[in-house]
Design a protein around this motif. Sequence first.
Motif, PDB file in Angstrom:
ATOM      1  N   ARG A 269      18.002   6.289   5.101  1.00 16.73           N
ATOM      2  CA  ARG A 269      17.003   7.568   4.632  1.00 16.73           C
ATOM      3  C   ARG A 269      17.090   7.521   3.037  1.00 16.73           C
ATOM      4  O   ARG A 269      16.858   8.274   2.613  1.00 16.73           O
ATOM      5  CB  ARG A 269      17.279   8.609   5.162  1.00 16.73           C
ATOM      6  CG  ARG A 269      17.852   8.742   6.806  1.00 16.73           C
ATOM      7  CD  ARG A 269      16.687   8.651   7.697  1.00 16.73           C
ATOM      8  NE  ARG A 269      15.481   9.309   7.462  1.00 16.73           N
ATOM      9  CZ  ARG A 269      14.097   8.897   7.788  1.00 16.73           C
ATOM     10  NH1 ARG A 269      14.049   7.715   8.452  1.00 16.73           N
ATOM     11  NH2 ARG A 269      12.807   9.487   7.451  1.00 16.73           N
ATOM     12  N   ASP A 270      17.114   6.135   2.507  1.00 14.42           N
ATOM     13  CA  ASP A 270      17.298   6.093   0.989  1.00 14.42           C
ATOM     14  C   ASP A 270      15.975   5.775   0.557  1.00 14.42           C
ATOM     15  O   ASP A 270      15.697   4.777   0.198  1.00 14.42           O
ATOM     16  CB  ASP A 270      18.601   4.930   0.573  1.00 14.42           C
ATOM     17  CG  ASP A 270      18.519   4.855  -0.822  1.00 14.42           C
ATOM     18  OD1 ASP A 270      17.937   5.935  -1.525  1.00 14.42           O
ATOM     19  OD2 ASP A 270      19.441   4.267  -1.246  1.00 14.42           O
ATOM     20  N   PHE A 271      15.067   6.735   0.450  1.00 17.47           N
ATOM     21  CA  PHE A 271      13.693   6.602   0.137  1.00 17.47           C
ATOM     22  C   PHE A 271      13.289   6.229  -1.148  1.00 17.47           C
ATOM     23  O   PHE A 271      12.562   5.262  -1.228  1.00 17.47           O
ATOM     24  CB  PHE A 271      12.936   7.933   0.542  1.00 17.47           C
ATOM     25  CG  PHE A 271      12.466   7.900   1.714  1.00 17.47           C
ATOM     26  CD1 PHE A 271      11.087   7.339   1.772  1.00 17.47           C
ATOM     27  CD2 PHE A 271      12.900   8.335   2.857  1.00 17.47           C
ATOM     28  CE1 PHE A 271      10.335   7.100   2.956  1.00 17.47           C
ATOM     29  CE2 PHE A 271      12.376   7.987   4.043  1.00 17.47           C
ATOM     30  CZ  PHE A 271      11.118   7.346   4.118  1.00 17.47           C
ATOM     31  N   PRO A 272      13.972   6.545  -2.275  1.00 17.58           N
ATOM     32  CA  PRO A 272      13.563   5.689  -3.538  1.00 17.58           C
ATOM     33  C   PRO A 272      13.588   4.194  -3.511  1.00 17.58           C
ATOM     34  O   PRO A 272      12.749   3.618  -3.900  1.00 17.58           O
ATOM     35  CB  PRO A 272      14.656   6.359  -4.481  1.00 17.58           C
ATOM     36  CG  PRO A 272      14.866   7.608  -3.747  1.00 17.58           C
ATOM     37  CD  PRO A 272      14.825   7.624  -2.537  1.00 17.58           C
ATOM     38  N   VAL A 273      14.654   3.723  -2.649  1.00 17.20           N
ATOM     39  CA  VAL A 273      14.792   2.352  -2.584  1.00 17.20           C
ATOM     40  C   VAL A 273      13.621   1.804  -1.574  1.00 17.20           C
ATOM     41  O   VAL A 273      13.190   0.687  -1.929  1.00 17.20           O
ATOM     42  CB  VAL A 273      16.263   1.942  -1.983  1.00 17.20           C
ATOM     43  CG1 VAL A 273      16.217   0.415  -1.679  1.00 17.20           C
ATOM     44  CG2 VAL A 273      17.310   2.428  -3.076  1.00 17.20           C
ATOM     45  N   VAL A 274      13.326   2.501  -0.525  1.00 13.49           N
ATOM     46  CA  VAL A 274      12.102   1.909   0.337  1.00 13.49           C
ATOM     47  C   VAL A 274      10.955   1.968  -0.372  1.00 13.49           C
ATOM     48  O   VAL A 274      10.274   0.997  -0.277  1.00 13.49           O
ATOM     49  CB  VAL A 274      12.059   2.848   1.465  1.00 13.49           C
ATOM     50  CG1 VAL A 274      10.998   2.553   2.554  1.00 13.49           C
ATOM     51  CG2 VAL A 274      13.326   2.867   2.401  1.00 13.49           C
ATOM     52  N   GLN A 275      10.501   3.146  -1.125  1.00 18.62           N
ATOM     53  CA  GLN A 275       9.630   3.088  -1.790  1.00 18.62           C
ATOM     54  C   GLN A 275       9.414   1.866  -2.806  1.00 18.62           C
ATOM     55  O   GLN A 275       8.341   1.171  -3.133  1.00 18.62           O
ATOM     56  CB  GLN A 275       9.331   4.259  -2.803  1.00 18.62           C
ATOM     57  CG  GLN A 275       8.905   5.526  -2.280  1.00 18.62           C
ATOM     58  CD  GLN A 275       8.699   6.627  -3.269  1.00 18.62           C
ATOM     59  OE1 GLN A 275       9.661   7.078  -3.735  1.00 18.62           O
ATOM     60  NE2 GLN A 275       7.578   7.330  -3.281  1.00 18.62           N
ATOM     61  N   GLY A 276      10.562   1.487  -3.621  1.00 18.96           N
ATOM     62  CA  GLY A 276      10.651   0.503  -4.649  1.00 18.96           C
ATOM     63  C   GLY A 276      10.288  -0.836  -4.057  1.00 18.96           C
ATOM     64  O   GLY A 276       9.433  -1.556  -4.365  1.00 18.96           O
ATOM     65  N   THR A 277      10.692  -1.051  -2.640  1.00 14.55           N
ATOM     66  CA  THR A 277      10.741  -2.443  -2.043  1.00 14.55           C
ATOM     67  C   THR A 277       9.279  -2.536  -1.855  1.00 14.55           C
ATOM     68  O   THR A 277       8.720  -3.590  -1.949  1.00 14.55           O
ATOM     69  CB  THR A 277      11.522  -2.558  -0.889  1.00 14.55           C
ATOM     70  OG1 THR A 277      11.633  -1.517  -0.203  1.00 14.55           O
ATOM     71  CG2 THR A 277      13.022  -2.916  -1.388  1.00 14.55           C
ATOM     72  N   VAL A 278       8.753  -1.526  -1.227  1.00  9.59           N
ATOM     73  CA  VAL A 278       7.347  -1.604  -0.764  1.00  9.59           C
ATOM     74  C   VAL A 278       6.383  -1.875  -1.866  1.00  9.59           C
ATOM     75  O   VAL A 278       5.528  -2.779  -1.802  1.00  9.59           O
ATOM     76  CB  VAL A 278       6.905  -0.067  -0.044  1.00  9.59           C
ATOM     77  CG1 VAL A 278       5.230  -0.391   0.388  1.00  9.59           C
ATOM     78  CG2 VAL A 278       7.571  -0.153   1.280  1.00  9.59           C
ATOM     79  N   LEU A 279       6.673  -1.171  -3.141  1.00 12.78           N
ATOM     80  CA  LEU A 279       6.010  -1.289  -4.330  1.00 12.78           C
ATOM     81  C   LEU A 279       6.181  -2.513  -4.812  1.00 12.78           C
ATOM     82  O   LEU A 279       4.982  -3.241  -5.092  1.00 12.78           O
ATOM     83  CB  LEU A 279       6.284  -0.246  -5.196  1.00 12.78           C
ATOM     84  CG  LEU A 279       5.505  -0.211  -6.738  1.00 12.78           C
ATOM     85  CD1 LEU A 279       4.041   0.385  -6.403  1.00 12.78           C
ATOM     86  CD2 LEU A 279       6.191   0.811  -7.724  1.00 12.78           C
ATOM     87  N   VAL A 280       7.403  -3.197  -5.048  1.00 10.60           N
ATOM     88  CA  VAL A 280       7.429  -4.406  -5.611  1.00 10.60           C
ATOM     89  C   VAL A 280       6.841  -5.409  -4.661  1.00 10.60           C
ATOM     90  O   VAL A 280       6.338  -6.439  -4.962  1.00 10.60           O
ATOM     91  CB  VAL A 280       9.063  -4.816  -5.567  1.00 10.60           C
ATOM     92  CG1 VAL A 280       8.995  -6.338  -5.995  1.00 10.60           C
ATOM     93  CG2 VAL A 280       9.540  -3.795  -6.787  1.00 10.60           C
ATOM     94  N   GLY A 281       6.959  -5.493  -3.288  1.00 13.45           N
ATOM     95  CA  GLY A 281       6.230  -6.373  -2.111  1.00 13.45           C
ATOM     96  C   GLY A 281       4.692  -6.331  -2.584  1.00 13.45           C
ATOM     97  O   GLY A 281       4.183  -7.541  -2.455  1.00 13.45           O
ATOM     98  N   ALA A 282       4.235  -5.061  -2.593  1.00 15.19           N
ATOM     99  CA  ALA A 282       2.639  -5.224  -2.722  1.00 15.19           C
ATOM    100  C   ALA A 282       2.253  -5.640  -4.192  1.00 15.19           C
ATOM    101  O   ALA A 282       1.265  -6.636  -3.948  1.00 15.19           O
ATOM    102  CB  ALA A 282       2.251  -3.763  -2.661  1.00 15.19           C
ATOM    103  N   VAL A 283       3.038  -5.567  -5.056  1.00 10.68           N
ATOM    104  CA  VAL A 283       2.575  -5.973  -6.378  1.00 10.68           C
ATOM    105  C   VAL A 283       2.906  -7.445  -6.516  1.00 10.68           C
ATOM    106  O   VAL A 283       1.910  -8.295  -7.108  1.00 10.68           O
ATOM    107  CB  VAL A 283       3.658  -5.301  -7.414  1.00 10.68           C
ATOM    108  CG1 VAL A 283       3.421  -5.919  -8.867  1.00 10.68           C
ATOM    109  CG2 VAL A 283       2.934  -3.910  -7.689  1.00 10.68           C
ATOM    110  N   THR A 284       3.826  -7.928  -5.756  1.00  8.22           N
ATOM    111  CA  THR A 284       4.075  -9.538  -5.699  1.00  8.22           C
ATOM    112  C   THR A 284       2.764 -10.119  -5.111  1.00  8.22           C
ATOM    113  O   THR A 284       2.173 -11.221  -5.596  1.00  8.22           O
ATOM    114  CB  THR A 284       5.186  -9.557  -5.301  1.00  8.22           C
ATOM    115  OG1 THR A 284       6.285  -9.198  -5.405  1.00  8.22           O
ATOM    116  CG2 THR A 284       5.751 -11.120  -5.221  1.00  8.22           C
TER     117      THR A 284
END
Lengths: 306, 263
Positions: A269-284
């Motif tokens: 439940r480490d949300f900032p990391v989940v958000q970050g990976t989703v964001l980086v995935g979408a930007v890539t």
Amino acid sequence: MGRYVLRRLLLAIPVLLGVSLAVFLMAAAVPGDPATVLAGDTASAAQVERIRHDLGLDQPLPIQYLRFLERLAHGSLGESTRTHREVLLEIADRFPYTLALTVGAVTLSTLLGLTLGTFAALQRGRAGDYLTMGFAIAGLSIPTFLIAIVGIIVFSLQLRWLPVSGAFSPASYILPTVTLSLHSAAVKARITRSSMLEVFGQDYLRTARAKGLRERVVIVRHALKNALIPISTIVGIQFGALLGGAFIIENIFGWPGIGRLATQAIFNRDFPVVQGTVLVGAVTFALANLAVDLLYAWLDPRIRYS
Amino acid sequence: MVIGFALFCGVLLMAAFAPLIAPYDPVAINVRERLAAPSLGHLFGTDDFGRDVFSRVVWGSQLAVRLGTLSVVVALAGGIVLGLVAGYYGGWVDQLVSRLFDLIFAFPSLLFAIAIVAILGPSLDNLVVGLGLFGCAGYGRLIRGSVLSARQREYVEAARAIGARASRIMLRHILPNVIAPVIILSATRFGGALLAGSGLSFVGLGVPIPQPEWGAIMATGREYLATAWWITLFPGALIAVAVLGVNLLGDGLRDVLDPRLRD
């Protein structure tokens, strides 16, 4: 060409803003109060209130979003609630592994797909065609993680040729890259075959043959180059599929990329990391699509001049 | 297409008659018979808790059919409404809906489902939500495009001229004409949902392990690949057979319904 590139770059901005808004709202949509979770069971109401204030959670959502964007512009995605490290640094450690895996699979699947699809089109209606397309539909249907497991059983546990997991040597890239690329290779082989068959019926191929060009030149320079136009769209879409697929494959092979980071973060439940990976995935994915569109314009002059 | 239809029906029948086919309770634990190899008593062997893998796989077909069907239904319902409205009304409504589709498509498909699961927690229903919402955009774009071209046709103008309401024109006159590509897409999406759903369950982001979802069953066998391969390989093979069935069915339907694509 310059104007086309500029227009395409400008078009990417609203999409990226939308992605940032969606990722921001992700955290707001999570049931439960992050301040209470962060404070722990023993915290007093005042402590929870202070954390809420420190995180800016007592502000209205639009203000929170603007703050989120402001932090993003400064290259900050917040810190991991588990390791207390900056999320962007956590991701920066892992991202190169995911990128290497995805780019490797894009390259391999495109080469395989083009070769098999062209072969099938040339062999149309013969045994080679049926065999290749049989493989392709099997590749579409067999789950990637099953192929990964059979690969581990055969090549790692029985034959002991390749490592079971991790990314410690060049050999450890082989199984994850190959398994990740097979599904996409099947998609690309089917598209290549049908778009080659379409091109084969065109007048300019007959002209090329009538000019007395060698068959190899006709196929590669005239047919394949035109067939590449629809194929390049698929390569862009498939980049997203491969990037998503990497999230599963990384977990099977103990690959130290952002997919495994995201999975562990979800469990914790480490949300900032989940958000970050989703964001980086979408930007890539957005950048990959941008690259494909530019390639498209180069392949098809009709686009850049329209 | 016949083979695909047969395979697909096989899975449906297995789901429908699971209580009759499965010899054991799919979640009953029997520690004395743990990790038993396939035999006549346990066709597909047993897992680390002594549960009968064959019974789990048979019951799992129900979850697979539910996952595939529901995520297609969610995607279809959302896609039809949004696509029809965007295509029919045009203007700012179309702009708004189309940007929403762009946004959904900005995420790699699995990543979108992962994000939903991260928010709502891992379960079958949340997988359906994630895969269904993503699917909306695919159906929506397809339908919007078809509506835009259908709107210009005489039969729509005729319907409007005799005073038919917008909802009636959309559902009775436009929708039937865009249904063929929708059916083809549904076969692909059903297979895609099975692959994505079982993949996410396999890594722990889908259906939780005690439930007999195929990917979740495979996950229980991960620790025992070298010794008890049957726990992972049998459910994996079933996923492949089910997806192969819908893929062949989809290819066949495409040839029948859309003769332009036949080669």
